[in-house]
Design a protein around this motif. Sequence first.
Motif, short mmCIF file in Angstrom:
data_model
loop_
_atom_site.label_atom_id
_atom_site.label_comp_id
_atom_site.label_asym_id
_atom_site.label_seq_id
_atom_site.Cartn_x
_atom_site.Cartn_y
_atom_site.Cartn_z
N ARG A 184 26.53 43.89 43.39
CA ARG A 184 27.78 43.97 44.14
C ARG A 184 27.49 44.27 45.61
O ARG A 184 26.72 45.19 45.92
CB ARG A 184 28.69 45.04 43.55
CG ARG A 184 29.08 44.75 42.13
CD ARG A 184 30.14 45.68 41.60
NE ARG A 184 30.47 45.29 40.23
CZ ARG A 184 31.57 45.63 39.59
NH1 ARG A 184 32.48 46.39 40.20
NH2 ARG A 184 31.80 45.22 38.35
N GLY A 185 28.09 43.50 46.48
CA GLY A 185 27.90 43.70 47.90
C GLY A 185 26.66 43.03 48.47
O GLY A 185 26.51 42.94 49.69
N GLU A 186 25.77 42.55 47.62
CA GLU A 186 24.54 41.89 48.08
C GLU A 186 24.88 40.50 48.59
O GLU A 186 25.58 39.73 47.93
CB GLU A 186 23.56 41.81 46.92
CG GLU A 186 22.20 41.27 47.27
CD GLU A 186 21.23 41.32 46.09
OE1 GLU A 186 20.01 41.41 46.32
OE2 GLU A 186 21.70 41.27 44.94
N ASN A 187 24.40 40.16 49.80
CA ASN A 187 24.71 38.83 50.30
C ASN A 187 23.73 37.80 49.74
O ASN A 187 22.66 38.14 49.22
CB ASN A 187 24.73 38.79 51.84
CG ASN A 187 23.37 38.98 52.45
OD1 ASN A 187 22.45 38.20 52.21
ND2 ASN A 187 23.21 40.01 53.26
N ASN A 372 29.58 49.89 42.75
CA ASN A 372 30.51 49.85 43.88
C ASN A 372 30.09 50.85 44.95
O ASN A 372 30.11 50.55 46.16
CB ASN A 372 31.93 50.18 43.41
CG ASN A 372 32.55 49.04 42.61
OD1 ASN A 372 32.16 47.88 42.77
ND2 ASN A 372 33.49 49.37 41.74
N ARG A 373 29.70 52.06 44.51
CA ARG A 373 29.27 53.08 45.49
C ARG A 373 27.97 52.67 46.17
O ARG A 373 27.81 52.84 47.38
CB ARG A 373 29.11 54.43 44.79
CG ARG A 373 30.43 55.05 44.30
CD ARG A 373 30.22 56.48 43.84
NE ARG A 373 29.34 56.55 42.68
CZ ARG A 373 29.78 56.51 41.41
NH1 ARG A 373 31.08 56.37 41.15
NH2 ARG A 373 28.94 56.61 40.42
N LEU A 377 29.83 49.40 50.75
CA LEU A 377 30.90 48.65 51.39
C LEU A 377 32.21 49.36 51.09
O LEU A 377 32.54 49.57 49.92
CB LEU A 377 30.95 47.22 50.86
CG LEU A 377 29.74 46.34 51.18
CD1 LEU A 377 29.85 45.03 50.42
CD2 LEU A 377 29.67 46.07 52.68
N PRO A 378 32.96 49.73 52.10
CA PRO A 378 34.23 50.44 51.85
C PRO A 378 35.15 49.69 50.90
O PRO A 378 35.80 50.29 50.05
CB PRO A 378 34.84 50.58 53.25
CG PRO A 378 33.67 50.53 54.17
CD PRO A 378 32.68 49.59 53.54
N SER A 379 35.21 48.36 51.05
CA SER A 379 36.12 47.58 50.21
C SER A 379 35.71 47.62 48.75
O SER A 379 36.56 47.49 47.85
CB SER A 379 36.18 46.13 50.69
OG SER A 379 34.89 45.54 50.64
N LEU A 383 37.16 50.37 45.09
CA LEU A 383 37.64 49.77 43.85
C LEU A 383 37.69 50.82 42.75
O LEU A 383 36.68 51.43 42.42
CB LEU A 383 36.73 48.61 43.42
CG LEU A 383 36.68 47.37 44.31
CD1 LEU A 383 35.74 46.34 43.73
CD2 LEU A 383 38.06 46.78 44.49
N ALA A 384 38.83 51.02 42.19
CA ALA A 384 38.98 51.99 41.11
C ALA A 384 40.00 51.46 40.13
O ALA A 384 41.19 51.79 40.18
CB ALA A 384 39.43 53.35 41.67
N PRO A 385 39.59 50.61 39.22
CA PRO A 385 40.53 49.99 38.29
C PRO A 385 41.14 51.02 37.37
O PRO A 385 40.52 52.02 37.00
CB PRO A 385 39.65 49.01 37.51
CG PRO A 385 38.28 49.58 37.58
CD PRO A 385 38.19 50.21 38.94
N ALA A 386 42.38 50.76 37.00
CA ALA A 386 43.08 51.66 36.09
C ALA A 386 42.45 51.59 34.70
O ALA A 386 41.87 50.57 34.31
CB ALA A 386 44.55 51.27 36.01
N GLU A 387 42.56 52.69 33.97
CA GLU A 387 42.04 52.72 32.62
C GLU A 387 42.78 51.71 31.76
O GLU A 387 43.99 51.51 31.87
CB GLU A 387 42.21 54.13 32.01
CG GLU A 387 41.36 55.19 32.69
CD GLU A 387 39.88 55.04 32.32
OE1 GLU A 387 39.60 54.38 31.31
OE2 GLU A 387 39.04 55.58 33.05
N ARG A 388 42.05 51.10 30.86
CA ARG A 388 42.69 50.20 29.90
C ARG A 388 43.49 51.01 28.90
O ARG A 388 43.07 52.09 28.49
CB ARG A 388 41.64 49.36 29.17
CG ARG A 388 41.04 48.26 30.00
CD ARG A 388 40.03 47.48 29.19
NE ARG A 388 38.87 48.32 28.88
CZ ARG A 388 37.83 47.88 28.17
NH1 ARG A 388 37.83 46.67 27.69
NH2 ARG A 388 36.81 48.66 27.94
N PRO A 389 44.61 50.49 28.45
CA PRO A 389 45.37 51.21 27.45
C PRO A 389 44.61 51.24 26.12
O PRO A 389 43.83 50.36 25.85
CB PRO A 389 46.66 50.39 27.33
CG PRO A 389 46.30 49.03 27.82
CD PRO A 389 45.27 49.22 28.87
#
Length: 389
Positions: A184-187, A372-373, A377-379, A383-389
Amino acid sequence: MTHYLKHSLIIVVMPAFAILATVAPLWGLAGALALVLYQIAVDIATPRELAVPEYRHPWLINAVPYVHIPTSAFALLMLAWMAAPGDLFGIGQALDGVLGTSLATRPEPASWGALAAAAVTLGFVMSTNTIAAHELVHRTASPFAVWLGRWILATVGDAQYSITHVYVHHLHVGTPHDPSTAKRGENLYGFALRSIRGQYRDAWQIEMRRLRERPWLLRVLGNKVTTGVAMSGTIALGFYAAAGWRGVAAFAVVAGTSKFLLEAVEYIQHYGLVRTPGGQIESHHSWECSSRAASHIMYNLPRHAHHHLDARLPYSALKPTAEAPDLPYGYVAHILLSMAPPLWRRFAAPRLAKWDAELASPAERELAQQANRESRLPSYAALAPAERP
């Protein structure tokens, strides 16, 4: 009959481009651009390719990748002719006789600019060699198929791929142990360098372990990395004999262009996806993209999730996988998008967030948040997806 012909397009296109690129290099580049635009238009404007035909003559569809051997040989011969002084093997005179032109009989050698344009065009078209070879090197029950696959790879300078793709990528995809999974974030450009280094390192280590009972010198000389380099070196030697260092440079451009495009394909296939090391490989560990033009030209490679679920299947048996995450615009469009890192990151961020929320296991969610951390990259870090139900 259409189902037999659709995957044969590239083996017709390659000889035509070999002539066009070497006789009229600027027209060759224009033709390559037209082919790119055609693929994008077809992939965006037509429905997904979801058909899985039943072939009455499976041997015929499975034979198509083998035809890359003569078509590649012809393309490289044409490039050697262009790079060589004079009229190598009388090719120019023969072409003009067939075409009824005087284009191919050159009074002077082609310029460096024209040679570079032709080599880039052929590198673009011959990048499909890796996809054809990919099909053959997976046929591990047939040493002959693997051997021919390695020679097809050698025409684009990448015979080691037969080792790392089968014995590293397919075992470790989505984990830090796979150099061909983009972080993630790697070009794209940093990924390509890291991936190539990792592939050669891993291939060398695998081969040295395979030959560990032999004396050191035989381990080095019998190593498939060594023999793969020698195979491409043999082709380069043929270019040197025909055209000196001009020929070798032209072959290097073909190989470099093809390898970069392969890395771009690998970049988009698994970008940002994570998997617990040792965990089962599932459909959500590959980006799916069953676009029509790409599926035809790339031997169903965009049906990538099914390929990773069962790599033994021939390309003609691969099925679309609805459970896999989706790339919406077609392979070629996404490859071009990946070449502009800011645009690619913006495109990928919401899709990765959706993957984290809807497809990742709890352990993978933790790995995704760590990735992600680490992207810095700030964007992505946000990213913090909601927990799945």
